[in-house]
Design a protein around this motif. Structure first.
Motif, PDB file in Angstrom:
ATOM      1  N   ASN A   1       0.821  -1.212   0.000  1.00  0.00           N
ATOM      2  CA  ASN A   1       0.000   0.000   0.000  1.00  0.00           C
ATOM      3  C   ASN A   1       0.856   1.264   0.000  1.00  0.00           C
ATOM      4  N   LEU A   2       2.147   1.121   0.289  1.00  0.00           N
ATOM      5  CA  LEU A   2       3.066   2.262   0.292  1.00  0.00           C
ATOM      6  C   LEU A   2       3.834   2.377  -1.015  1.00  0.00           C
ATOM      7  N   LEU A   3       3.533   1.512  -1.980  1.00  0.00           N
ATOM      8  CA  LEU A   3       4.206   1.538  -3.269  1.00  0.00           C
ATOM      9  C   LEU A   3       3.270   2.063  -4.350  1.00  0.00           C
ATOM     10  N   SER A   4       3.821   2.397  -5.483  1.00  0.00           N
ATOM     11  CA  SER A   4       3.029   2.928  -6.590  1.00  0.00           C
ATOM     12  C   SER A   4       2.174   1.836  -7.218  1.00  0.00           C
ATOM     13  N   ALA A   5       1.237   2.254  -8.059  1.00  0.00           N
ATOM     14  CA  ALA A   5       0.383   1.315  -8.778  1.00  0.00           C
ATOM     15  C   ALA A   5       1.190   0.435  -9.721  1.00  0.00           C
ATOM     16  N   GLN A   6       2.345   0.915 -10.140  1.00  0.00           N
ATOM     17  CA  GLN A   6       3.198   0.130 -11.028  1.00  0.00           C
ATOM     18  C   GLN A   6       4.013  -0.901 -10.253  1.00  0.00           C
ATOM     19  N   GLU A   7       4.463  -0.540  -9.049  1.00  0.00           N
ATOM     20  CA  GLU A   7       5.323  -1.421  -8.266  1.00  0.00           C
ATOM     21  C   GLU A   7       4.550  -2.385  -7.362  1.00  0.00           C
ATOM     22  N   GLY A   8       3.370  -1.968  -6.913  1.00  0.00           N
ATOM     23  CA  GLY A   8       2.642  -2.714  -5.898  1.00  0.00           C
ATOM     24  C   GLY A   8       2.223  -4.122  -6.270  1.00  0.00           C
ATOM     25  N   PRO A   9       1.650  -4.338  -7.459  1.00  0.00           N
ATOM     26  CA  PRO A   9       1.132  -5.686  -7.764  1.00  0.00           C
ATOM     27  C   PRO A   9       2.179  -6.786  -7.703  1.00  0.00           C
ATOM     28  N   ALA A  10       3.342  -6.577  -8.296  1.00  0.00           N
ATOM     29  CA  ALA A  10       4.378  -7.614  -8.261  1.00  0.00           C
ATOM     30  C   ALA A  10       4.881  -7.841  -6.840  1.00  0.00           C
ATOM     31  N   PHE A  11       4.987  -6.749  -6.065  1.00  0.00           N
ATOM     32  CA  PHE A  11       5.423  -6.852  -4.672  1.00  0.00           C
ATOM     33  C   PHE A  11       4.427  -7.696  -3.874  1.00  0.00           C
ATOM     34  N   ALA A  12       3.148  -7.410  -3.996  1.00  0.00           N
ATOM     35  CA  ALA A  12       2.126  -8.150  -3.245  1.00  0.00           C
ATOM     36  C   ALA A  12       2.095  -9.621  -3.659  1.00  0.00           C
TER      37      ALA A  12
ATOM     38  N   LEU B   1      -2.505  -7.119  -0.355  1.00  0.00           N
ATOM     39  CA  LEU B   1      -3.026  -6.548  -1.596  1.00  0.00           C
ATOM     40  C   LEU B   1      -2.297  -5.268  -1.999  1.00  0.00           C
ATOM     41  N   PRO B   2      -2.138  -5.058  -3.306  1.00  0.00           N
ATOM     42  CA  PRO B   2      -1.556  -3.812  -3.817  1.00  0.00           C
ATOM     43  C   PRO B   2      -2.642  -2.748  -3.935  1.00  0.00           C
ATOM     44  N   MET B   3      -2.938  -2.092  -2.853  1.00  0.00           N
ATOM     45  CA  MET B   3      -4.117  -1.226  -2.788  1.00  0.00           C
ATOM     46  C   MET B   3      -4.036  -0.003  -3.695  1.00  0.00           C
ATOM     47  N   THR B   4      -2.840   0.387  -4.108  1.00  0.00           N
ATOM     48  CA  THR B   4      -2.727   1.528  -5.023  1.00  0.00           C
ATOM     49  C   THR B   4      -3.139   1.163  -6.441  1.00  0.00           C
ATOM     50  N   ALA B   5      -3.392  -0.115  -6.694  1.00  0.00           N
ATOM     51  CA  ALA B   5      -3.893  -0.593  -7.992  1.00  0.00           C
ATOM     52  C   ALA B   5      -5.108  -1.476  -7.710  1.00  0.00           C
ATOM     53  N   PRO B   6      -6.283  -0.893  -7.471  1.00  0.00           N
ATOM     54  CA  PRO B   6      -7.428  -1.649  -6.960  1.00  0.00           C
ATOM     55  C   PRO B   6      -7.857  -2.852  -7.805  1.00  0.00           C
ATOM     56  N   LEU B   7      -7.847  -2.732  -9.130  1.00  0.00           N
ATOM     57  CA  LEU B   7      -8.239  -3.882  -9.945  1.00  0.00           C
ATOM     58  C   LEU B   7      -7.228  -5.013  -9.797  1.00  0.00           C
ATOM     59  N   ALA B   8      -5.955  -4.662  -9.773  1.00  0.00           N
ATOM     60  CA  ALA B   8      -4.924  -5.671  -9.533  1.00  0.00           C
ATOM     61  C   ALA B   8      -5.064  -6.272  -8.134  1.00  0.00           C
ATOM     62  N   ALA B   9      -5.479  -5.448  -7.171  1.00  0.00           N
ATOM     63  CA  ALA B   9      -5.696  -5.941  -5.809  1.00  0.00           C
ATOM     64  C   ALA B   9      -6.826  -6.969  -5.786  1.00  0.00           C
ATOM     65  N   ALA B  10      -7.898  -6.696  -6.525  1.00  0.00           N
ATOM     66  CA  ALA B  10      -9.002  -7.651  -6.590  1.00  0.00           C
ATOM     67  C   ALA B  10      -8.542  -8.963  -7.214  1.00  0.00           C
ATOM     68  N   ASP B  11      -7.732  -8.860  -8.267  1.00  0.00           N
ATOM     69  CA  ASP B  11      -7.217 -10.071  -8.922  1.00  0.00           C
ATOM     70  C   ASP B  11      -6.283 -10.841  -8.000  1.00  0.00           C
ATOM     71  N   GLU B  12      -5.460 -10.120  -7.237  1.00  0.00           N
ATOM     72  CA  GLU B  12      -4.539 -10.790  -6.322  1.00  0.00           C
ATOM     73  C   GLU B  12      -5.295 -11.448  -5.174  1.00  0.00           C
TER      74      GLU B  12
ATOM     75  N   PHE C   1     -14.269  -4.776  -3.126  1.00  0.00           N
ATOM     76  CA  PHE C   1     -15.480  -5.201  -2.437  1.00  0.00           C
ATOM     77  C   PHE C   1     -16.277  -6.197  -3.285  1.00  0.00           C
ATOM     78  N   GLU C   2     -16.365  -5.921  -4.582  1.00  0.00           N
ATOM     79  CA  GLU C   2     -17.100  -6.820  -5.478  1.00  0.00           C
ATOM     80  C   GLU C   2     -16.478  -8.207  -5.494  1.00  0.00           C
ATOM     81  N   ARG C   3     -15.148  -8.260  -5.526  1.00  0.00           N
ATOM     82  CA  ARG C   3     -14.474  -9.559  -5.573  1.00  0.00           C
ATOM     83  C   ARG C   3     -14.577 -10.285  -4.245  1.00  0.00           C
ATOM     84  N   ALA C   4     -14.491  -9.555  -3.138  1.00  0.00           N
ATOM     85  CA  ALA C   4     -14.641 -10.189  -1.821  1.00  0.00           C
ATOM     86  C   ALA C   4     -16.030 -10.807  -1.681  1.00  0.00           C
ATOM     87  N   GLU C   5     -17.053 -10.086  -2.146  1.00  0.00           N
ATOM     88  CA  GLU C   5     -18.414 -10.641  -2.124  1.00  0.00           C
ATOM     89  C   GLU C   5     -18.497 -11.901  -2.983  1.00  0.00           C
TER      90      GLU C   5
END
Length: 328
Positions: free
Chosen positions: A69-80, A104-115, A148-152
């Motif tokens: 959550n402290l990384l950019s949308a570009q860096e966050g998904p691979a890190f998570a 979760l990579p919260m700075t990239a919400p769609l990627a967070a849902a996928d992760e 939220f949609e993915r968690a549901e």
């Protein structure tokens, strides 16, 4: 008795060291945090021995504040993704003792849902832990809808844990104090600020209608309800449907339907009584907040609860078993 704990933290140095120091705002540099760091990195050594010594059956692991959550949308998904892979590797062979909430990579919400979906389906993680605000934004903002949609869809809960305060808040509320050149960590985080901010976060989700928009969403909050039980009667009046918020149901009905709390870090009986009176026995789950609190403190508290055995069992394990679909 079977005992499940849900707010038990980890931090792997090889991952935490990738977070820029300026993003941490000085967090983690205190003597307390430095002393705890080796315990955060360990899973099957001292941690497991302490679980055995104290009769704890299962820990649900979650990453501490030094995260994606402290990384950019570009860096966050691979890190998570790397973090979740490492967690799965390190609990392999101990799945009867450990599971986890996805990081979760919260700075990239769609990627967070996928992760979230990947971690749940591939590793059987039990939901996700989200730590506070993301780039100064609360979760009621529209961009977080995919999570939220993915968690549901997956029928897994979101654990909303406190996170580092935004710099503007830290500068105004928690700085300029004697003996501190910057943010006073104890005041900003685990001594007060974390808990009041998380309570505000949950109330914003209510007020903005998020719980009504996602009626199957299950939210978990820690620390005996993050001050909300004490405030329930007053807040109930303020947030009645039609009082200006988007919520269609009362605060009490919403919270009892969709919000679960853990006892993490709170080991006295009066706060538990208020939590029982407000959230109810079916919405309370035992947790320790290891290693920031000790398993010994938690078990002493659990053993001192003066309730019928079947209600203590709900707190100790059966509420968590049901919500997280843990195999027994």
């Amino acid at each position: 008795m079977r005992i499940v704990t849900l707010e038990e933290h980890i931090s792997f140095p090889e991952m935490a060291n990738q977070i820029p120091k300026e993003a941490l705002g000085g967090f983690g540099q205190s003597e307390v945090m430095q002393r705890i760091a080796p315990k955060l990195a360990d899973i099957t050594g001292e941690r497991l021995k302490s679980m055995d010594d104290n009769g704890i059956t299962v820990q649900v692991l979650s990453v501490d504040s030094s995260g994606a959550n402290l990384l950019s949308a570009q860096e966050g998904p691979a890190f998570a993704m790397q973090y979740n892979d490492l967690i799965a590797q390190r609990i392999a062979g101990f799945e009867n003792r450990f599971t986890a909430f996805a990081h979760l990579p919260m700075t990239a919400p769609l990627a967070a849902a996928d992760e979230l979906e990947r971690a749940v389906k591939e590793y059987h993680f039990r939901g996700a832990m989200i730590r506070g605000l993301t780039q100064d934004k609360f979760l009621d903002q529209p961009e977080f809808a995919p999570i939220f949609e993915r968690a549901e869809k997956l029928d897994v809960p979101i654990y909303l844990h406190p996170g580092l305060p935004p710099k503007g808040i830290a500068d105004i509320y928690y700085s300029g104090l004697p003996n501190y050149s910057g943010m006073a960590e104890a005041l900003a985080c685990y001594g007060w600020g974390w808990h009041s901010e998380t309570a505000l976060h949950v109330l914003r989700l209510l007020f903005s209608g998020i719980f009504d928009k996602y009626p199957k969403l299950k939210l978990i909050i820690g620390h005996m309800g993050e001050m909300l039980p004490m405030m329930m009667a007053r807040s109930e009046k303020a947030f009645k449907p039609g009082n200006g918020g988007a919520n269609q149901r009362t605060l009490t009905d919403t919270f009892r339907d969709q919000v679960h709390i853990t006892t993490s870090g709170f080991f006295t009986q009066p706060p538990l009584k208020i939590a029982l009176d407000t959230f109810g026995i079916d919405n309370i789950m035992f947790s320790v907040d290891y290693p920031f609190s000790t398993n010994e403190m938690g078990i002493e508290f659990l053993n001192a609860i003066e309730l019928p055995d079947e209600q203590v069992a709900k707190i100790a394990h059966s509420n968590a078993d049901k919500l997280l679909k843990l195999k027994v």
